[in-house]
Scaffold this active site. Structure first.
Site, PDB file in Angstrom:
ATOM      1  N   LYS A   1     -39.408 -27.281  46.880  1.00 35.00           N
ATOM      2  CA  LYS A   1     -38.313 -26.820  47.734  1.00 35.00           C
ATOM      3  C   LYS A   1     -38.811 -26.847  49.169  1.00 35.00           C
ATOM      4  O   LYS A   1     -39.766 -26.156  49.530  1.00 35.00           O
ATOM      5  CB  LYS A   1     -37.887 -25.408  47.355  1.00 35.00           C
ATOM      6  CG  LYS A   1     -36.821 -24.847  48.280  1.00 35.00           C
ATOM      7  CD  LYS A   1     -36.267 -23.544  47.785  1.00 35.00           C
ATOM      8  CE  LYS A   1     -35.237 -23.000  48.749  1.00 35.00           C
ATOM      9  NZ  LYS A   1     -34.636 -21.757  48.262  1.00 35.00           N
TER      10      LYS A   1
ATOM     11  N   ARG B   1     -26.557 -20.129  53.594  1.00 37.08           N
ATOM     12  CA  ARG B   1     -26.905 -18.816  54.155  1.00 37.08           C
ATOM     13  C   ARG B   1     -25.667 -18.128  54.725  1.00 37.08           C
ATOM     14  O   ARG B   1     -25.576 -16.901  54.723  1.00 37.08           O
ATOM     15  CB  ARG B   1     -28.025 -18.967  55.185  1.00 37.08           C
ATOM     16  CG  ARG B   1     -29.334 -19.422  54.533  1.00 37.08           C
ATOM     17  CD  ARG B   1     -30.427 -19.742  55.531  1.00 37.08           C
ATOM     18  NE  ARG B   1     -31.593 -20.327  54.868  1.00 37.08           N
ATOM     19  CZ  ARG B   1     -32.630 -20.851  55.513  1.00 37.08           C
ATOM     20  NH1 ARG B   1     -32.649 -20.854  56.844  1.00 37.08           N
ATOM     21  NH2 ARG B   1     -33.638 -21.361  54.841  1.00 37.08           N
TER      22      ARG B   1
ATOM     23  N   LYS C   1     -38.702 -19.941  57.105  1.00 35.20           N
ATOM     24  CA  LYS C   1     -39.258 -19.842  55.751  1.00 35.20           C
ATOM     25  C   LYS C   1     -40.433 -20.802  55.539  1.00 35.20           C
ATOM     26  O   LYS C   1     -40.778 -21.131  54.416  1.00 35.20           O
ATOM     27  CB  LYS C   1     -38.141 -20.082  54.731  1.00 35.20           C
ATOM     28  CG  LYS C   1     -37.017 -19.043  54.807  1.00 35.20           C
ATOM     29  CD  LYS C   1     -36.084 -19.108  53.601  1.00 35.20           C
ATOM     30  CE  LYS C   1     -35.050 -17.971  53.639  1.00 35.20           C
ATOM     31  NZ  LYS C   1     -34.208 -17.950  52.419  1.00 35.20           N
TER      32      LYS C   1
ATOM     33  N   LYS D   1     -35.528 -30.187  46.072  1.00 30.01           N
ATOM     34  CA  LYS D   1     -34.442 -29.697  46.904  1.00 30.01           C
ATOM     35  C   LYS D   1     -34.833 -29.782  48.370  1.00 30.01           C
ATOM     36  O   LYS D   1     -35.963 -29.399  48.680  1.00 30.01           O
ATOM     37  CB  LYS D   1     -34.168 -28.247  46.489  1.00 30.01           C
ATOM     38  CG  LYS D   1     -33.142 -27.515  47.297  1.00 30.01           C
ATOM     39  CD  LYS D   1     -33.118 -26.092  46.843  1.00 30.01           C
ATOM     40  CE  LYS D   1     -32.184 -25.325  47.738  1.00 30.01           C
ATOM     41  NZ  LYS D   1     -32.169 -23.934  47.444  1.00 30.01           N
TER      42      LYS D   1
ATOM     43  N   SER E   1     -26.121 -27.293  50.419  1.00 32.06           N
ATOM     44  CA  SER E   1     -24.908 -26.970  51.169  1.00 32.06           C
ATOM     45  C   SER E   1     -24.715 -27.846  52.412  1.00 32.06           C
ATOM     46  O   SER E   1     -23.594 -28.266  52.706  1.00 32.06           O
ATOM     47  CB  SER E   1     -24.937 -25.493  51.559  1.00 32.06           C
ATOM     48  OG  SER E   1     -26.099 -25.197  52.318  1.00 32.06           O
TER      49      SER E   1
ATOM     50  N   TYR F   1     -22.290 -29.008  44.798  1.00 30.60           N
ATOM     51  CA  TYR F   1     -20.994 -28.393  45.109  1.00 30.60           C
ATOM     52  C   TYR F   1     -19.854 -29.381  44.882  1.00 30.60           C
ATOM     53  O   TYR F   1     -18.689 -29.003  44.922  1.00 30.60           O
ATOM     54  CB  TYR F   1     -21.004 -27.890  46.554  1.00 30.60           C
ATOM     55  CG  TYR F   1     -22.135 -26.916  46.810  1.00 30.60           C
ATOM     56  CD1 TYR F   1     -22.060 -25.606  46.334  1.00 30.60           C
ATOM     57  CD2 TYR F   1     -23.305 -27.311  47.469  1.00 30.60           C
ATOM     58  CE1 TYR F   1     -23.112 -24.717  46.518  1.00 30.60           C
ATOM     59  CE2 TYR F   1     -24.361 -26.435  47.654  1.00 30.60           C
ATOM     60  CZ  TYR F   1     -24.259 -25.143  47.176  1.00 30.60           C
ATOM     61  OH  TYR F   1     -25.305 -24.274  47.349  1.00 30.60           O
TER      62      TYR F   1
HETATM   63  C1  PBG Z   1     -32.748 -19.021  48.635  1.00 30.40           C
HETATM   64  C2  PBG Z   1     -31.949 -20.218  48.357  1.00 30.40           C
HETATM   65  C3  PBG Z   1     -31.456 -21.088  49.325  1.00 30.40           C
HETATM   66  C4  PBG Z   1     -30.727 -22.052  48.684  1.00 30.40           C
HETATM   67  C5  PBG Z   1     -30.779 -21.780  47.320  1.00 30.40           C
HETATM   68  N1  PBG Z   1     -31.550 -20.643  47.135  1.00 30.40           N
HETATM   69  C6  PBG Z   1     -31.540 -21.021  50.811  1.00 30.40           C
HETATM   70  C7  PBG Z   1     -32.818 -20.749  51.437  1.00 30.40           C
HETATM   71  O1  PBG Z   1     -33.892 -21.040  50.906  1.00 30.40           O
HETATM   72  O2  PBG Z   1     -32.763 -20.192  52.527  1.00 30.40           O
HETATM   73  C8  PBG Z   1     -30.018 -23.167  49.393  1.00 30.40           C
HETATM   74  C9  PBG Z   1     -28.957 -23.882  48.668  1.00 30.40           C
HETATM   75  C10 PBG Z   1     -28.053 -24.674  49.532  1.00 30.40           C
HETATM   76  O3  PBG Z   1     -28.251 -24.837  50.749  1.00 30.40           O
HETATM   77  O4  PBG Z   1     -27.065 -25.166  48.976  1.00 30.40           O
HETATM   78  N2  PBG Z   1     -33.528 -18.507  47.647  1.00 30.40           N
END
Ligand code: PBG
Length: 324
Positions: free
Chosen positions: A196, A206, A218, A249, A275, A314
């Site tokens: 990730k 978010r 992060k 991801k 997203s 999505y």
């Molecule tokens: C956080 C989490 C995130 C997403 C899934 N789980 C965002 C982040 O790490 O800040 C993002 C998914 C998306 O953008 O569709 N645990």
């Protein structure tokens, strides 16, 4: 003399093109992310994710039945937690009557065969919007992992088929696996967000969960976009610790990583088309600059062709509707 091989012979009609197609999308490729909120009769639009909604439990039940009737057989559940329940310890994440736990029960009651996966991470529950417990400006690893293991167990007790840790703390897969085994949840699976990346494509998510980090970013726990070998390390470590499925991801920008992992490892690979990827296509289509359906299908196909066994998207519902 003309070449003996004319590649266009295999492209000259739809029939022959379909016959020789190497990659075919089906409804069972997809996991549908679901955003859940408290309340009744609530279907809230998310401005940065046009066409996507947060549902209260009663409408979630309806939505899940619709998904099942379309052949979509897996969901990935996220909850939006009210501000007054957020703290720096993930207390609400462990509440057996919490929104996630009730959402799992609701889905299982409405649609017992639906595969239910739950997000395991502290950010929706964190007053800091971080995926772990915060001390000063540091995100504590081992203290967070302890809470995540309890959280995963609580989701299993509520009826989740798989838990999906998305936090990127070190060692969390082993701790979660051990917690599940000790409590006899030997059948509960783990889909680990292994590679990730610290991506700018998570913005709309978010917004959806009101979970943006309150300070910093992060990058001390999510991966550097520049790295490739590290993804192999992360994936192998998670498999060794007991992950059943690993995830990459975001999607489109990281398909080289997907292919690389596919060539190296044998567990199923999930890809999360996130997203921001969704929002970009929606925005360009709204402006009339891109053909929405064609671009959507092309990207989903590319994700599968790269090696994804599972696609969290999505677009799942829209894509399946187009499949007819
Ligand atoms: C956080 C989490 C995130 C997403 C899934 N789980 C965002 C982040 O790490 O800040 C993002 C998914 C998306 O953008 O569709 N645990």
């Amino acid at each position: 003399m003309y070449p003996l091989r004319r590649h266009r012979r295999l492209r000259q009609s739809q029939a022959i093109r379909h016959l020789v197609r190497e990659t075919i999308l089906t409804p069972s490729d997809f996991l549908v992310p679901l955003f859940v909120v408290e309340g009744k009769g609530v279907q809230e639009a998310i401005p940065s994710m046009p066409g996507y909604f947060r549902y209260s439990l009663d409408l979630l039940e309806k939505e899940v039945k619709t998904l099942w009737s379309m052949g979509l057989c897996g969901v990935l559940v996220f909850v939006k937690v009210p501000d007054h329940l957020k703290d720096n310890a993930g207390t609400e994440a462990l509440n057996p009557k919490g929104l996630m736990q009730r959402a799992v029960q609701t889905i299982k009651a409405a649609c017992p065969e639906m595969l239910v996966m739950t997000d395991v991470a502290l950010d929706p529950y964190s007053s800091y919007g971080h995926d772990g417990i915060v001390e000063g400006t540091e995100i504590l690893n081992d203290e967070t992992v302890e809470v995540l293991a309890e959280m995963a167990l609580s989701h299993a007790q509520a009826g989740a088929d798989f838990v999906a840790p998305s936090d990127m703390m070190d060692g969390r897969i082993l701790s979660i696996r051990e917690a599940l085994e000790e409590a006899d949840y030997t059948h509960t699976g783990i889909m680990s967000y292994s590679a990730k990346y610290a991506s700018a494509f998570y913005g709309p998510f978010r917004d959806a969960l009101d979970s943006a980090p309150g300070f910093g970013d992060k990058k001390t726990y999510q991966m550097d976009s520049a790295n490739r070998f590290e993804a192999l390390e992360e994936a192998q470590a998670d498999i060794d610790e007991g992950a059943d499925i690993i995830m990459v991801k975001p999607g489109i920008c990281y398909l080289d990583i997907v292919r690389e992992l596919k060539n190296e490892i044998d567990v199923p690979i999930a890809v999360y088309q996130v997203s921001g990827e969704y929002a970009m296509i929606k925005a360009a289509a709204e402006k009339g600059w891109l053909d929405h359906d064609a671009v959507m299908m092309e990207q989903l196909l590319a994700i599968k062709r790269a090696g994804a066994n599972i696609i969290a998207s999505y677009f799942a519902k829209e894509a399946v509707a187009l499949m007819g």
